[in-house]
Design a protein around this motif. Sequence first.
Motif, PDB file in Angstrom:
ATOM      1  N   VAL A  72       0.859  -1.169   0.000  1.00 32.15           N
ATOM      2  CA  VAL A  72       0.000   0.000   0.000  1.00 32.15           C
ATOM      3  C   VAL A  72       0.905   1.231   0.000  1.00 32.15           C
ATOM      4  CG1 VAL A  72      -1.739   1.308   1.271  1.00 32.15           C
ATOM      5  CG2 VAL A  72      -1.821  -1.188   1.266  1.00 32.15           C
ATOM      6  N   PRO A  73       0.686   2.196  -0.905  1.00 38.77           N
ATOM      7  CA  PRO A  73       1.496   3.418  -0.886  1.00 38.77           C
ATOM      8  C   PRO A  73       1.293   4.187   0.418  1.00 38.77           C
ATOM      9  CG  PRO A  73       0.285   3.221  -2.958  1.00 38.77           C
ATOM     10  CD  PRO A  73      -0.278   2.191  -2.022  1.00 38.77           C
ATOM     11  N   ASN A  74       2.184   5.148   0.671  1.00 40.71           N
ATOM     12  CA  ASN A  74       2.162   5.833   1.968  1.00 40.71           C
ATOM     13  C   ASN A  74       1.072   6.892   2.103  1.00 40.71           C
ATOM     14  OD1 ASN A  74       3.228   7.879   0.368  1.00 40.71           O
ATOM     15  ND2 ASN A  74       5.257   7.853   1.328  1.00 40.71           N
ATOM     16  N   LYS A  75       0.328   7.165   1.028  1.00 38.45           N
ATOM     17  CA  LYS A  75      -0.770   8.132   1.089  1.00 38.45           C
ATOM     18  C   LYS A  75      -2.026   7.498   0.496  1.00 38.45           C
ATOM     19  CE  LYS A  75       2.274  12.171   0.705  1.00 38.45           C
ATOM     20  NZ  LYS A  75       2.662  13.343  -0.111  1.00 38.45           N
ATOM     21  N   ALA A  76      -3.165   7.757   1.134  1.00 45.06           N
ATOM     22  CA  ALA A  76      -4.421   7.181   0.653  1.00 45.06           C
ATOM     23  C   ALA A  76      -4.724   7.607  -0.774  1.00 45.06           C
ATOM     24  CB  ALA A  76      -5.562   7.571   1.589  1.00 45.06           C
ATOM     25  N   LYS A  77      -4.359   8.822  -1.147  1.00 47.05           N
ATOM     26  CA  LYS A  77      -4.673   9.316  -2.486  1.00 47.05           C
ATOM     27  C   LYS A  77      -3.851   8.631  -3.569  1.00 47.05           C
ATOM     28  CE  LYS A  77      -1.616  13.380  -2.268  1.00 47.05           C
ATOM     29  NZ  LYS A  77      -1.597  14.861  -2.267  1.00 47.05           N
ATOM     30  N   LEU A  78      -2.844   7.838  -3.179  1.00 49.91           N
ATOM     31  CA  LEU A  78      -2.041   7.092  -4.146  1.00 49.91           C
ATOM     32  C   LEU A  78      -2.521   5.659  -4.314  1.00 49.91           C
ATOM     33  CD1 LEU A  78       1.543   8.270  -3.060  1.00 49.91           C
ATOM     34  CD2 LEU A  78       0.111   9.204  -4.891  1.00 49.91           C
ATOM     35  N   ALA A  79      -3.624   5.310  -3.655  1.00 46.46           N
ATOM     36  CA  ALA A  79      -4.101   3.924  -3.674  1.00 46.46           C
ATOM     37  C   ALA A  79      -4.455   3.448  -5.078  1.00 46.46           C
ATOM     38  CB  ALA A  79      -5.321   3.786  -2.758  1.00 46.46           C
ATOM     39  N   GLY A  80      -4.756   4.373  -5.979  1.00 41.29           N
ATOM     40  CA  GLY A  80      -5.082   3.993  -7.347  1.00 41.29           C
ATOM     41  C   GLY A  80      -3.961   3.230  -8.029  1.00 41.29           C
ATOM     42  N   ALA A  81      -2.745   3.348  -7.509  1.00 40.33           N
ATOM     43  CA  ALA A  81      -1.610   2.661  -8.112  1.00 40.33           C
ATOM     44  C   ALA A  81      -1.747   1.152  -8.033  1.00 40.33           C
ATOM     45  CB  ALA A  81      -0.316   3.092  -7.424  1.00 40.33           C
ATOM     46  N   VAL A  82      -2.521   0.648  -7.063  1.00 34.63           N
ATOM     47  CA  VAL A  82      -2.681  -0.804  -6.905  1.00 34.63           C
ATOM     48  C   VAL A  82      -4.119  -1.234  -7.159  1.00 34.63           C
ATOM     49  CG1 VAL A  82      -0.725  -1.030  -5.325  1.00 34.63           C
ATOM     50  CG2 VAL A  82      -2.989  -0.523  -4.402  1.00 34.63           C
ATOM     51  N   ALA A  83      -4.905  -0.374  -7.804  1.00 36.78           N
ATOM     52  CA  ALA A  83      -6.320  -0.667  -8.018  1.00 36.78           C
ATOM     53  C   ALA A  83      -6.538  -1.907  -8.877  1.00 36.78           C
ATOM     54  CB  ALA A  83      -7.014   0.535  -8.659  1.00 36.78           C
ATOM     55  N   GLY A  84      -5.577  -2.245  -9.720  1.00 35.48           N
ATOM     56  CA  GLY A  84      -5.741  -3.388 -10.604  1.00 35.48           C
ATOM     57  C   GLY A  84      -5.474  -4.726  -9.961  1.00 35.48           C
ATOM     58  N   GLU A  85      -4.987  -4.740  -8.738  1.00 35.97           N
ATOM     59  CA  GLU A  85      -4.694  -5.981  -8.025  1.00 35.97           C
ATOM     60  C   GLU A  85      -5.682  -6.119  -6.871  1.00 35.97           C
ATOM     61  OE1 GLU A  85      -3.659  -9.299  -6.446  1.00 35.97           O
ATOM     62  OE2 GLU A  85      -2.701  -8.648  -8.323  1.00 35.97           O
ATOM     63  N   GLU A  86      -6.523  -7.183  -6.920  1.00 34.72           N
ATOM     64  CA  GLU A  86      -7.642  -7.296  -5.983  1.00 34.72           C
ATOM     65  C   GLU A  86      -7.196  -7.278  -4.524  1.00 34.72           C
ATOM     66  OE1 GLU A  86     -11.437 -10.287  -5.015  1.00 34.72           O
ATOM     67  OE2 GLU A  86      -9.889 -10.869  -6.465  1.00 34.72           O
ATOM     68  N   GLY A  87      -6.176  -8.068  -4.193  1.00 37.09           N
ATOM     69  CA  GLY A  87      -5.736  -8.117  -2.802  1.00 37.09           C
ATOM     70  C   GLY A  87      -5.149  -6.809  -2.323  1.00 37.09           C
ATOM     71  N   ALA A  88      -4.303  -6.202  -3.148  1.00 37.68           N
ATOM     72  CA  ALA A  88      -3.681  -4.938  -2.762  1.00 37.68           C
ATOM     73  C   ALA A  88      -4.715  -3.821  -2.688  1.00 37.68           C
ATOM     74  CB  ALA A  88      -2.583  -4.576  -3.753  1.00 37.68           C
ATOM     75  N   ALA A  89      -5.714  -3.849  -3.578  1.00 40.91           N
ATOM     76  CA  ALA A  89      -6.754  -2.826  -3.546  1.00 40.91           C
ATOM     77  C   ALA A  89      -7.579  -2.921  -2.268  1.00 40.91           C
ATOM     78  CB  ALA A  89      -7.658  -2.957  -4.768  1.00 40.91           C
TER      79      ALA A  89
END
Length: 421
Positions: free
Chosen positions: A345-362
């Motif tokens: 998970v990135p260090n900021k919530a607003k960067l969460a889109g970076a892992v949106a394509g991976e179900e577990g990471a999302a």
Amino acid sequence: MRRRLLALLCVSAALLTSCGVLPGTGGPDRSTVTVWLMKDSASQEFLDRFTADFERGHPDLDLDIRVQEWTGVGDKVEAALESESDDGNGPDVIEVGNTQVPRYVVGRGLLDLTLESAAKWGRDDWLPGLAEPGQQRFHQYGIPWYAANRVVIYRKDLFEQAGVTALPRTRAEWLAATGKLNAAGRQGIYLAGQDWYTLSGFIWDEGGDLATEDGGRWQGALDTKAALRGMDFYRRLQSLGRGPVGADEEHPPQAGVFAAGRVAQIVAVPGLARAVLEQNPALEGELGFFPVPGKSADRPGAVFTGGSDLVVPRNTDVREGAVAVVAALTGARWDTELARTMDYVPNKAKLAGAVAGEEGAAAMAAGAAQGRATPSTPEWAAVEADNPIKGCMTKVLTGADPATEARRAAREITRALTVTS
């Protein structure tokens, strides 16, 4: 004429080399930043790409990244911080576990990065579970790098068999779905009786905490009404399966239990799914993920946030270079690249889109926005060493009075957190 030209070329090359201008010469105009990172935190491919890019952008700096083992690293870090000066071999940047930062702040061996955090790095946007342990009395020492937290890993086939067609988004829906799943030879959920990290999230959701601070004094808080409500929800959920009441999630390892039996759900980091599939390849395509449900559908439940912060020793002799490395690694570009590479998970919530394509990471990123960490005091390690929370949980799950056991555990936590002179 040719001899004179060759001579001039040789002199020019010698002058360039002596001045440290030629690349790779390690001359006096270049400084080395030594970085200690932990084993498996980042792939070698990621580190190679980062190093090449950083050194291109900082022609006066070389990176020396040294990978450390987690086992025994605490004493090694303390020794490095206590050194009166950097002899050139010590670290200039160190990766530490987010909850370990208070331990290193006590000795005043860390550089205060408050100004950089507030002015340049967007401190207000960091995930609380990473940022708060790195902060002491409004001063920021640990800079959030990446996070990992628990989600619900579930069996799609068992959900279908039980007629559970919608993933639960609230605690009430989760209990109802788990009750339906806990039938026909299935375990609705495998939840060990001493999984205190999962319990912590339920307590935080209720507005409680494991311990609280007042005027620099810490005391246990398991006996508050909020904490008792969290424990009661844990009890109700845990009863919808056959998890051992006297053990934690590693005894036996829950990945093996999940792989071997008809268990519908576990609470774990998404990466545990790989261990499940290694033990039971037949489950390929049958594992799904969703955030731990909260009290209402508008946000996921609170979770314990693990992960790492980056710190800079005060005794570094390349302060600007060390700060530049921290800024780059924790900045949006490389932080999201690390998250994609390692399923973090990135260090900021607003960067969460970076892992949106991976179900577990999302699912993990959604929960991380509600993440918390253990009480920010170096004495918390003493609590975990002989953890009274685990004993309290087992006694409650075997029928003891919750309030009585919570008071006893709270007193033990207070004793462990009390510093005697």
